[in-house]
Design a protein around this motif. Structure first.
Motif, PDB file in Angstrom:
ATOM      1  N   MET A   1       0.954  -1.264  -0.025  1.00 13.30           N
ATOM      2  CA  MET A   1       0.047  -0.043  -0.119  1.00 13.30           C
ATOM      3  C   MET A   1       0.799   1.249   0.249  1.00 13.30           C
ATOM      4  O   MET A   1       1.824   1.106   0.899  1.00 13.30           O
ATOM      5  N   PRO A   2       0.470   2.219  -0.884  1.00 15.37           N
ATOM      6  CA  PRO A   2       1.228   3.512  -1.052  1.00 15.37           C
ATOM      7  C   PRO A   2       1.162   4.244   0.386  1.00 15.37           C
ATOM      8  O   PRO A   2       0.245   4.167   0.879  1.00 15.37           O
ATOM      9  N   GLN A   3       2.381   4.837   0.660  1.00 19.51           N
ATOM     10  CA  GLN A   3       2.523   6.042   1.971  1.00 19.51           C
ATOM     11  C   GLN A   3       1.289   6.627   1.827  1.00 19.51           C
ATOM     12  O   GLN A   3       0.596   7.162   2.927  1.00 19.51           O
ATOM     13  N   GLN A   4       0.985   7.358   0.771  1.00 19.72           N
ATOM     14  CA  GLN A   4      -0.215   8.362   0.641  1.00 19.72           C
ATOM     15  C   GLN A   4      -1.705   7.662   1.072  1.00 19.72           C
ATOM     16  O   GLN A   4      -2.148   8.408   2.029  1.00 19.72           O
ATOM     17  N   HIS A   5      -1.912   6.697   0.520  1.00 20.69           N
ATOM     18  CA  HIS A   5      -2.945   5.922   1.074  1.00 20.69           C
ATOM     19  C   HIS A   5      -2.878   5.549   2.567  1.00 20.69           C
ATOM     20  O   HIS A   5      -3.946   5.774   3.243  1.00 20.69           O
ATOM     21  N   LYS A   6      -1.869   5.008   2.932  1.00 20.32           N
ATOM     22  CA  LYS A   6      -1.776   4.797   4.287  1.00 20.32           C
ATOM     23  C   LYS A   6      -2.109   5.902   5.309  1.00 20.32           C
ATOM     24  O   LYS A   6      -2.998   5.835   6.238  1.00 20.32           O
TER      25      LYS A   6
ATOM     26  N   SER B   1      -5.611   6.606   5.182  1.00 25.04           N
ATOM     27  CA  SER B   1      -6.614   5.453   5.749  1.00 25.04           C
ATOM     28  C   SER B   1      -6.369   5.743   7.415  1.00 25.04           C
ATOM     29  O   SER B   1      -7.251   5.375   8.127  1.00 25.04           O
ATOM     30  N   ILE B   2      -5.167   6.421   7.786  1.00 24.09           N
ATOM     31  CA  ILE B   2      -5.268   6.610   9.302  1.00 24.09           C
ATOM     32  C   ILE B   2      -6.220   7.538   9.684  1.00 24.09           C
ATOM     33  O   ILE B   2      -6.815   7.652  10.693  1.00 24.09           O
ATOM     34  N   TYR B   3      -6.420   8.552   8.788  1.00 27.73           N
ATOM     35  CA  TYR B   3      -7.152   9.847   8.985  1.00 27.73           C
ATOM     36  C   TYR B   3      -8.759   9.340   8.950  1.00 27.73           C
ATOM     37  O   TYR B   3      -9.435   9.460   9.862  1.00 27.73           O
ATOM     38  N   VAL B   4      -9.057   8.525   8.026  1.00 31.44           N
ATOM     39  CA  VAL B   4     -10.410   7.890   7.979  1.00 31.44           C
ATOM     40  C   VAL B   4     -10.543   6.956   9.338  1.00 31.44           C
ATOM     41  O   VAL B   4     -11.602   6.893   9.847  1.00 31.44           O
ATOM     42  N   MET B   5      -9.720   6.031   9.418  1.00 29.84           N
ATOM     43  CA  MET B   5      -9.762   5.344  10.642  1.00 29.84           C
ATOM     44  C   MET B   5     -10.023   6.242  12.055  1.00 29.84           C
ATOM     45  O   MET B   5     -10.787   5.998  12.876  1.00 29.84           O
ATOM     46  N   THR B   6      -9.165   7.164  12.243  1.00 29.97           N
ATOM     47  CA  THR B   6      -9.567   8.241  13.324  1.00 29.97           C
ATOM     48  C   THR B   6     -10.719   8.485  13.483  1.00 29.97           C
ATOM     49  O   THR B   6     -11.207   8.600  14.591  1.00 29.97           O
ATOM     50  N   ILE B   7     -11.543   9.180  12.319  1.00 27.73           N
ATOM     51  CA  ILE B   7     -12.806   9.671  12.436  1.00 27.73           C
ATOM     52  C   ILE B   7     -13.787   8.418  12.914  1.00 27.73           C
ATOM     53  O   ILE B   7     -14.424   8.647  13.827  1.00 27.73           O
ATOM     54  N   ILE B   8     -13.595   7.285  12.203  1.00 27.13           N
ATOM     55  CA  ILE B   8     -14.534   6.208  12.401  1.00 27.13           C
ATOM     56  C   ILE B   8     -14.389   5.825  13.770  1.00 27.13           C
ATOM     57  O   ILE B   8     -15.274   5.471  14.625  1.00 27.13           O
TER      58      ILE B   8
ATOM     59  N   LEU C   1      -6.446   3.090  23.897  1.00 28.50           N
ATOM     60  CA  LEU C   1      -5.326   2.716  22.993  1.00 28.50           C
ATOM     61  C   LEU C   1      -5.282   3.097  21.873  1.00 28.50           C
ATOM     62  O   LEU C   1      -4.343   3.648  21.167  1.00 28.50           O
ATOM     63  N   GLU C   2      -6.504   3.582  21.339  1.00 32.14           N
ATOM     64  CA  GLU C   2      -6.636   3.781  19.644  1.00 32.14           C
ATOM     65  C   GLU C   2      -5.902   4.939  19.335  1.00 32.14           C
ATOM     66  O   GLU C   2      -5.080   4.869  18.298  1.00 32.14           O
ATOM     67  N   VAL C   3      -6.288   6.227  20.059  1.00 32.81           N
ATOM     68  CA  VAL C   3      -5.616   7.384  19.505  1.00 32.81           C
ATOM     69  C   VAL C   3      -4.202   7.392  19.399  1.00 32.81           C
ATOM     70  O   VAL C   3      -3.533   7.824  18.442  1.00 32.81           O
ATOM     71  N   PRO C   4      -3.659   7.060  20.560  1.00 29.85           N
ATOM     72  CA  PRO C   4      -2.039   7.259  20.635  1.00 29.85           C
ATOM     73  C   PRO C   4      -1.619   6.293  19.549  1.00 29.85           C
ATOM     74  O   PRO C   4      -0.396   6.496  19.047  1.00 29.85           O
ATOM     75  N   LEU C   5      -2.220   5.008  19.450  1.00 31.86           N
ATOM     76  CA  LEU C   5      -1.743   4.254  18.535  1.00 31.86           C
ATOM     77  C   LEU C   5      -1.601   4.809  17.134  1.00 31.86           C
ATOM     78  O   LEU C   5      -0.796   4.437  16.372  1.00 31.86           O
ATOM     79  N   LEU C   6      -2.697   5.349  16.709  1.00 31.01           N
ATOM     80  CA  LEU C   6      -3.074   5.954  15.488  1.00 31.01           C
ATOM     81  C   LEU C   6      -1.919   7.303  15.201  1.00 31.01           C
ATOM     82  O   LEU C   6      -1.313   7.235  14.276  1.00 31.01           O
ATOM     83  N   LEU C   7      -1.816   7.942  16.268  1.00 35.14           N
ATOM     84  CA  LEU C   7      -0.619   8.993  16.213  1.00 35.14           C
ATOM     85  C   LEU C   7       0.463   8.355  16.027  1.00 35.14           C
ATOM     86  O   LEU C   7       1.199   8.954  15.071  1.00 35.14           O
ATOM     87  N   ARG C   8       0.920   7.436  16.634  1.00 34.46           N
ATOM     88  CA  ARG C   8       2.334   6.861  16.519  1.00 34.46           C
ATOM     89  C   ARG C   8       2.517   6.090  14.942  1.00 34.46           C
ATOM     90  O   ARG C   8       3.551   6.430  14.408  1.00 34.46           O
ATOM     91  N   LEU C   9       1.349   5.262  14.782  1.00 32.63           N
ATOM     92  CA  LEU C   9       1.579   4.871  13.286  1.00 32.63           C
ATOM     93  C   LEU C   9       1.612   5.911  12.380  1.00 32.63           C
ATOM     94  O   LEU C   9       2.471   5.867  11.345  1.00 32.63           O
ATOM     95  N   GLY C  10       0.516   7.041  12.530  1.00 27.81           N
ATOM     96  CA  GLY C  10       1.050   8.488  11.664  1.00 27.81           C
ATOM     97  C   GLY C  10       2.262   8.814  11.637  1.00 27.81           C
ATOM     98  O   GLY C  10       2.806   9.261  10.620  1.00 27.81           O
ATOM     99  N   GLN C  11       2.770   9.066  12.770  1.00 31.96           N
ATOM    100  CA  GLN C  11       4.069   9.629  12.849  1.00 31.96           C
ATOM    101  C   GLN C  11       5.253   9.047  12.163  1.00 31.96           C
ATOM    102  O   GLN C  11       5.951   9.453  11.887  1.00 31.96           O
TER     103      GLN C  11
END
Lengths: 225, 622
Positions: B1-6, B9-16, B132-142
């Motif tokens: 999966m390309p970086q941009q899509h990843k 999808s992190i942003y979309v997942m954060t909202i959901i 756990l979710e938001v910090p996890l997504l933050l880390r994955l995004g960073q």
């Protein structure tokens, strides 16, 4: 360094406490003024969260370069808008404005308080040492803790025992106190005028708090007139 | 999966995920308050506890994982949330079943503690996992990109909360059962897990976990489609909690033999019509000693109870003991039949059935917030029979509105105002019992008019001794602050020395000579008392049955009324009430005070009703 760090955690904690209490106080007051309680309550909560998001987006950019300065400005505005929020609503009600205008004013107040509160977390994160690992998750943790105690305090103490007007004044005073604490945390880089303004505001808030029950009686009489 | 899509999808997942998170919070809060008494306290407790558990989740992530976020961890978190989250409403309902079981079989407070414990555990588990979710997504995004990712994710987090916070009250709650909403939100968590699996973001997920996610899809679909049956199962467990608590096995019995609970949901309340087993002999016969309804109408409906939001509202067999006293005792106390009457609440129409019996009453204006209950009063066969089709009476005019703003803006003056609202167990209803509301009522009343309100709720939360000590003080001083000079408490009381009823009771007792009475003592534990001798037992049983039928009301006038008023005539075609019982009902001790005591006054700015000391009480139908 460690002491400044723990002070920032304390500030985070108190600020999120204040914000959620403002939210609950406003939701409760609006449900007293306007019909259809369930809808008002959820719209208040929704709008508040929305404006928190707007606030945290707006906080990107230049604000982050001088976090302490802007955080103090935010606290001054919050103490005034939040601390006197119920008083504003009672005055608007006493003016017998049309339902639409009153509603606009009240929801504007919710959005303003929400946007200002939204500034807080990004500014606090920026205030911390950049090398501190995972500072955002710790800040978030304290943010949640403050909100927890805020809801408990609202349900058990502020609403049933203190009443809405004294509570809003008390929380406004807490915001003003945090402004003073921020001066100590940020050192002497900040303008003196700001400190005087902050101190005057604190004095005003404390005076109002000491006369809270008289203020309360006055506005109930106004409301029932 | 390309970086941009990843990163997208992190942003979309954060909202959901943040929408899901707030939905769980609101969902559990809603499930809990539907089974607890003080709504605002339980709402706040749920939200507060949820937030702190989220904080703990965030801190745990910081400490334990040292900020190392992986997609595998996110997958696991989502799977766990899908399972526990979708079960959350079931757990709350089940906890209430266990609480009823415990209250009946062991000791009273045990059920409450069990309920609170189980509910808290659920809230903490779900809050912890979503934390756990938001910090996890933050880390994955960073890890993907560093600039401005944190603030963006935080902002999306807030937007997701708005989405959930608006969706829940406006879309989900009016259209779906709580169980369905729980399953749907759990399903979204499952979808996120499946997304991680199928988009091959994470390759380390084991075969077992893949199989489990597939199985969950099937289970969720089946449960979602059967949500109506599941809801009915728990409704029966709530209303027949005494029957279901006979043994531990019977807790799980689907109770197919019991009649279906009729439920009508409106935006304001849940209206349930419940068919109850006929009451045991000799109470059945004793009722007929006090009420001649079944002599006049042998085929009158029997064995139905109307509940609003799970709180007892009226019992078809003996509702007259409430509505006849409520409507007629004030007329007797006032000495004059009113002409223009305002009825606030009382959507079922029973109170108006009594009022239209006076030819002197020219107009009845009824204000009720809920169109559904008014419509049921018009068309539902049972309610229409009971209210004698009063909604068709030409003198009755119905206004659908919230009574509070209605009364505040009202300019018309009335001869009588009847206030019949649900018990003020939460702060939203307590507004209708506030000094401000009573002030508006005061202004809407003609100088020689009267107002009357139902304070029956008091009994449900406090025993007789407490009633006069604390809660009645709240009512008294609130009404005093609103300006009323005559504040007269009366009770729908029946004579307890009725020889016919006592004879029936003695016959039923037969030879037994001892009775052990267990009562819920105030605070902790059970109060035990032994009653010896047939006559004493008969008197005790009749007295406690009759006391159960009592309701408290308050009669109000603007001016101070003479202590010995001239009692006016009331209509005669009543089933229960007669002249002797009118005197019995008004003959009770009264509170006297020259001025209102501010600490007791119930205000919209500081509620003293409901009494905050009773915040922990959970709801039982009766």
């Amino acid at each position: 360094m460690k002491r400044i760090l723990s002070r920032i955690y304390l500030i985070t904690f108190v600020l999120s406490f204040c914000s959620i209490v403002y939210e609950l106080i406003l939701a409760q007051t609006l449900s007293a003024f306007l019909a259809d309680t369930v809808l008002r309550y959820s719209v208040t909560v929704g709008l508040y969260l929305f404006s928190l998001g707007i606030g945290s987006l707006l906080a990107e950019g230049t604000f982050l370069t001088a976090p302490a300065f802007y955080l103090i400005i935010v606290e001054i505005l919050l103490a005034v808008l939040g601390g006197f929020s119920i008083v504003f609503l009672f005055v608007a009600d006493a003016l017998r404005l049309s339902g639409g205008v009153f509603s606009f004013l009240a929801h504007g107040l919710i959005i303003l308080i929400g946007i200002l509160s939204g500034f807080e977390v990004p500014l606090l994160i920026a205030l911390m040492d950049k090398d501190q690992p995972n500072r955002e998750s710790l800040i978030l943790g304290f943010n949640y803790l403050g909100a927890f105690l805020g809801t408990i305090a609202f349900a058990f103490i502020f609403y049933p025992r203190l009443g809405l007007i004294p509570s809003s004044l008390l929380v406004g005073t807490m915001n003003a106190l945090i402004g003073i604490l921020l001066f100590k945390a940020a050192g002497d880089k900040l303008p003196k005028g700001l400190f005087i303004l902050q101190a005057l505001l604190l004095v005003l808030m404390v005076c109002c708090l000491l006369n809270a029950s008289a203020i309360n009686d006055y506005f109930i009489k106004l409301y029932l007139r | 999966m390309p970086q941009q899509h990843k990163i997208g999808s992190i942003y979309v997942m954060t909202i959901i995920l943040s929408a899901c998170s707030i939905l769980y919070e609101l969902l559990i809060a809603q499930a809990v308050v539907s089974l607890a008494t003080n709504m605002v306290v339980f709402y706040s407790l749920t939200i507060g506890l949820y937030l702190i558990s989220m904080g703990l989740g965030a801190l745990y992530f910081h400490r334990h994982f040292k900020g190392q976020g992986t997609w595998e961890l996110l997958f696991r978190v989502e799977m766990a949330l899908a399972i526990i989250g979708s079960l959350s409403v079931f757990i709350v309902y089940f906890a209430h079943m266990l609480a009823g079981f415990c209250e009946i079989r062991f000791f009273f407070l045990g059920g409450t503690i069990l309920f609170l414990g189980l509910v808290m555990l659920t809230i903490i588990m779900i809050g912890f996992l979503t934390g756990l979710e938001v910090p996890l997504l933050l880390r994955l995004g960073q890890e993907l990109r560093t600039t401005q990712v944190i603030n963006r994710i935080l902002a999306f987090d807030y937007f997701g909360s708005l989405l959930g916070g608006v969706l829940f009250p406006l879309v989900l709650l009016p259209h779906f059962e709580l169980i369905q909403i729980g399953l749907a939100v759990g399903f979204i968590n499952l979808l996120v897990a499946l997304f991680i699996l199928f988009m091959r973001i994470e390759k380390k997920v084991g075969l077992m976990e893949q199989a489990l996610s597939g199985l969950l899809v099937v289970v969720f679909s089946i449960a979602f489609l059967n949500a109506g049956n599941i809801e009915q199962f728990f409704l029966k467990k709530y209303y027949y909690y005494k029957e279901t608590s006979e043994s531990f096995v019977s807790l799980f019995d689907p109770m197919d033999k019991y009649p279906t609970i009729e439920r009508y949901a409106s935006p304001y309340q849940k209206i349930d019509i419940v068919q109850v087993p006929p009451i045991a002999s000799p109470y059945w016969e004793i009722l007929r000693v006090y009420s001649n309804k079944y002599h006049v109408y042998p085929d009158a409906p029997t064995g139905y109870i109307l509940f609003l939001d799970g709180f007892f509202q009226l019992w078809s067999d003996f509702e007259e003991v409430y509505h006849e006293y409520f409507a007629h005792v004030p007329v007797a106390l006032n000495g004059k039949v009113p002409q223009d009457v305002l009825v606030l609440g009382a959507g079922d129409g029973m109170l108006m059935r009594e009022l239209v019996k006076y030819p002197g009453i020219k107009t009845i204006t009824q204000v009720d917030i809920d169109r559904t209950i008014v419509e049921l009063a018009r068309v539902h066969p049972l309610l229409r029979w009971l209210n004698n089709n009063v909604m068709a009476d030409s003198r009755v005019k119905v206004i659908i509105a919230d009574a509070y703003p209605f009364l505040r803006n009202n300019q018309k003056k009335f001869d009588a105002i009847y206030m019949d609202f649900p018990a003020p167990f939460d702060y939203n209803l307590s507004k209708l019992y506030s000094r401000e509301f009573y002030s508006f009522a005061f202004k809407s009343l003609k100088d020689d008019g009267y107002a009357v309100l139902d304070a029956a709720s008091l009994k449900a939360l406090s025993d007789e001794k407490d009633f006069l000590k604390s809660d009645a003080q709240m009512y008294f001083h609130t009404l005093k602050a609103a300006g009323f000079q005559t504040i007269h408490f009366f009770t729908s009381r029946l004579e307890q020395d009725n020889p016919e009823a006592l004879a029936l009771m003695r016959k039923a007792i037969g030879d037994s000579n001892q009775l052990v009475v267990k009562e819920r003592a105030d605070g902790f534990g059970i109060h035990r008392e032994e009653v010896n001798g047939q006559e004493a037992i008969a008197q005790h049983l009749l007295s406690s049955f009759m006391t159960d039928q009592e309701h408290q009301f308050i009669f109000l006038k603007k001016e101070k009324q003479a202590s010995d008023p001239q009692y006016g005539e009331i209509v005669s075609d009543l089933f229960v009430l007669n002249k002797a019982r009118v005197f019995l009902s008004i003959n009770q001790s009264q509170i006297e005070a020259a001025a209102a005591e501010p600490s007791y006054v119930n205000s919209i700015l500081r509620p003293t009703i409901p009494n905050i000391s009773y915040w922990w009480r959970i709801k039982f139908p009766y």
